[in-house]
Design an enzyme around this catalytic site. Structure first.
Site, PDB file in Angstrom:
ATOM      1  N   ARG A 106      -9.922 -11.891   0.797  1.00  0.00           N
ATOM      2  CA  ARG A 106     -10.772 -12.910   0.166  1.00  0.00           C
ATOM      3  C   ARG A 106     -10.082 -14.273   0.125  1.00  0.00           C
ATOM      4  O   ARG A 106     -10.754 -15.303   0.110  1.00  0.00           O
ATOM      5  CB  ARG A 106     -11.169 -12.448  -1.237  1.00  0.00           C
ATOM      6  CG  ARG A 106     -10.024 -12.325  -2.218  1.00  0.00           C
ATOM      7  CD  ARG A 106     -10.366 -11.487  -3.428  1.00  0.00           C
ATOM      8  NE  ARG A 106     -10.529 -10.081  -3.083  1.00  0.00           N
ATOM      9  CZ  ARG A 106     -10.876  -9.136  -3.966  1.00  0.00           C
ATOM     10  NH1 ARG A 106     -11.118  -9.460  -5.221  1.00  0.00           N
ATOM     11  NH2 ARG A 106     -10.997  -7.879  -3.588  1.00  0.00           N
TER      12      ARG A 106
ATOM     13  N   LYS B 144       0.847  -1.186   0.000  1.00  0.00           N
ATOM     14  CA  LYS B 144       0.000   0.000   0.000  1.00  0.00           C
ATOM     15  C   LYS B 144       0.889   1.245   0.000  1.00  0.00           C
ATOM     16  O   LYS B 144       1.645   1.445   0.944  1.00  0.00           O
ATOM     17  CB  LYS B 144      -0.906   0.001   1.226  1.00  0.00           C
ATOM     18  CG  LYS B 144      -1.894  -1.160   1.263  1.00  0.00           C
ATOM     19  CD  LYS B 144      -2.697  -1.140   2.553  1.00  0.00           C
ATOM     20  CE  LYS B 144      -3.625  -2.344   2.654  1.00  0.00           C
ATOM     21  NZ  LYS B 144      -4.725  -2.296   1.674  1.00  0.00           N
TER      22      LYS B 144
END
Length: 584
Positions: free
Chosen positions: A441, A364
């Site tokens: 996920r 990030k």
């Protein structure tokens, strides 16, 4: 449990250093012991030291015991005594009489006197000062407005007016009233408060029950301040709250107790999210879950799987995310079963449990990446465990609940998952990793397979999953995704009672084309377009067709930027949903 570990050996002095540690956030401590080994043990020590020191679990616990030297303070949450009463407000004795008023309630006649009967009666005892002050302060009953006056003439030391807006009918409006009451109590160090509505005649009995419950919840949550990581903190003094004009009796008392139980579950969820990643590691999150099972041992059990046990279950998707971290993963499985009576429904609550998310090799970066806030990437697991705490306290009959969290960190190292890797989930499906920052996920994939294998009828998973959902819905509501209309109605109805905002998003099957891989069954992200929808479609690949399933993307409402703290989002809705599936 304290474990002793050899951390260093110096050949010149033939001395070992031992460290004792505990992974509990409230017991994090360390001490060193230095002693001389006899010559016959030195050779053996050289042989065993590398074995112990190379252990991944040992590396975790040493880091956990020392990183930042930060230990949370032990805080006892004050318990508030709630009571429902039907008395004349002018006769109530205590510190603050708080009156919830709508804009209509503030209407005055030609003589600048209140028309509302309760306000008129109060002002008669105060010589018209309440009307005068409301005019001078331009208080009109708008939401967010409040004024607290210290006046003589009543049994209460202070009278407060709290604005409810044009009308008050939703749980969130009454929860805001409770929060305003808590703020007024904190500001004046009040120990006793009464809450009354200027107008409640049109309320049905059901409305009175839900409104009183929301006021109680708002008061408990409004009083809460997370000061565990501050060097100084002030204890609130509020001890009792009387709720006047909402009726009395066992049904209302039960509703107030329910509101308290849920609120302390929300507070637990907030504390988990607020805890920094150097304190709340996967091991500590697992320990907190185990503590819940111990606390409610009459109805709850814990099964915590370590890395080796997850390998035996072939959880390749989950373990790939965890592979780069020095802190080992722990798979959390709590089970609630009522102590008596038959079980008619089996539910699973699955929460994303990334105690920190660096993004991995797709790290990030740049403005808005929020890497400094990635401790909240376990907000889904906090909602699940917060709900577990409340459900353990409430003990709903006729329903079995599985609380499941695949806890880990997404870090960067030579052992970490790379873009382009192909990993295999526990149901045998293969995934090409085209973005290591779409890691949640991957952990949920194996958690959902595991949940289905428990024989449950319905699953709700919660995750701070996508920035795309935040772009679509903002920060005040979560997106829900499900192919099951009946389940959607159930959960939306629960959210309306809890006051949390959900919005159903489409499950557009044609978007699955974006998730196709050339070398595996699927990729883990389909790009920016429809990103929250393709994420939900990905999760659907790991849910049995025989199980009703819903995914809740709570990336927006998990955190309050204004308060710079967790919101506890999801707990209240989950508890409502479980309660509605029970036989109570």
């Amino acid at each position: 449990m304290a474990v002793t570990l050899i951390t260093s050996f110096t050949s010149s002095s033939s001395c070992f250093h031992f460290r004792s540690f505990s992974s509990s956030p409230s017991l994090l401590s360390s001490c060193f012991v230095r002693f001389q080994l006899p010559p016959r043990l030195r050779k053996l020590a050289f042989a065993v030291t590398p074995l112990y020191c190379s252990s991944r679990a040992m590396a975790h616990t040493v880091a956990q015991a020392t990183l930042g030297l930060t230990h949370p303070n032990s805080i006892d949450h004050p318990k508030i005594s709630f009571a429902a009463k039907e008395i004349d407000v002018t006769e109530w004795k205590g510190d603050i009489l708080a009156v919830g008023v709508t804009e209509k309630d503030m209407a005055k006649d030609v003589n600048s006197k209140f028309e509302n009967p309760i306000l008129k009666k109060l002002d008669a005892h105060l010589g018209g000062l309440l009307a005068d002050v409301s005019s001078e302060e331009d208080f009109s009953g708008k939401p967010g407005q409040s004024t607290v006056l210290r006046l003589s003439g009543l049994g209460s030391k202070r009278v407060g007016l709290i604005g409810l807006g044009k009308s008050a009918s939703s749980p969130s409006a009454f929860q805001s009233l409770g929060e305003a009451v808590a703020a007024a109590a904190k500001a004046s160090q009040a120990s006793s408060v009464a809450v009354v509505l200027a107008s409640s005649e049109s309320f049905s009995n059901e409305s009175k029950l839900s409104s009183a419950s929301a006021i109680a919840s708002g008061t408990v949550l409004g009083l809460f301040e997370d000061s565990r990581y501050k060097s100084e903190s002030k204890k609130p003094s509020l001890k009792s709250v009387d709720i006047i004009g909402f009726g009395t009796g066992p049904e209302l008392e039960k509703k107030l107790k329910y509101a308290e139980d849920v609120s302390y579950g929300v507070i637990f969820g907030k504390e988990l999210v607020n805890s920094p990643a150097n304190v709340l590691t996967p091991a500590v999150l697992a320990e907190e879950a185990s503590k819940l099972a111990s606390m409610y041992s009459d109805v709850m059990t814990a099964n915590i799987l370590n890395e080796e046990q997850c390998k035996e279950l072939k959880m390749g998707s989950y373990l790939a995310v965890a592979a780069a971290s020095a802190n080992p993963p722990f798979f959390i499985h709590l089970v609630y079963k009522p102590s008596s009576g038959p079980v008619k429904t089996k539910l699973a609550l699955v929460g994303k449990g990334l105690t920190f998310d660096s993004g991995g090799y797709n790290i990030k970066t740049g403005p808005g990446c929020s890497i400094e806030l990635m401790k909240f990437d376990m907000g889904g697991s906090a909602a699940v465990l917060g709900a577990a705490k409340a459900i353990g306290q409430i003990k709903p009959p006729g329903v079995e609940v599985h609380f499941i969290v695949a806890a880990c960190e997404n870090m960067i190292s030579g052992t970490g998952m790379r873009p382009g890797d192909v990993i295999t989930a526990s149901n045998g499906k293969t995934i090409e990793v085209n973005n290591t920052d779409a890691e949640g996920r991957l952990t949920l994939a194996d958690a959902l397979v595991y949940a289905c294998n428990q024989g449950v009828d319905k699953i709700v998973d919660l995750a701070t999953l996508t920035g795309a959902c935040v772009v679509a819905l903002g920060t005040s509501m979560a997106g829900i995704y499900t192919p099951n209309d009946g389940l959607a109605k159930e959960v939306i109805a629960a959210s309306e009672r809890s006051g949390e905002k959900l919005w159903r998003m489409p499950m557009e099957e044609s978007y699955w084309e974006m998730m196709k891989s050339g070398v595996a069954d699927m990729v883990n992200t389909g790009g920016r377009a429809g990103g929250s929808i393709t994420a939900a479609l990905f999760l659907k690949q790991f849910v049995s067709d025989k199980v009703e399933w819903m995914h809740i993307d709570m990336a927006g409402p998990v955190w309050s930027e204004k308060k710079k703290a967790a919101t506890g989002f999801g707990v209240a809705t989950l508890v409502e949903w479980v309660q509605n599936n029970s036989s109570s």
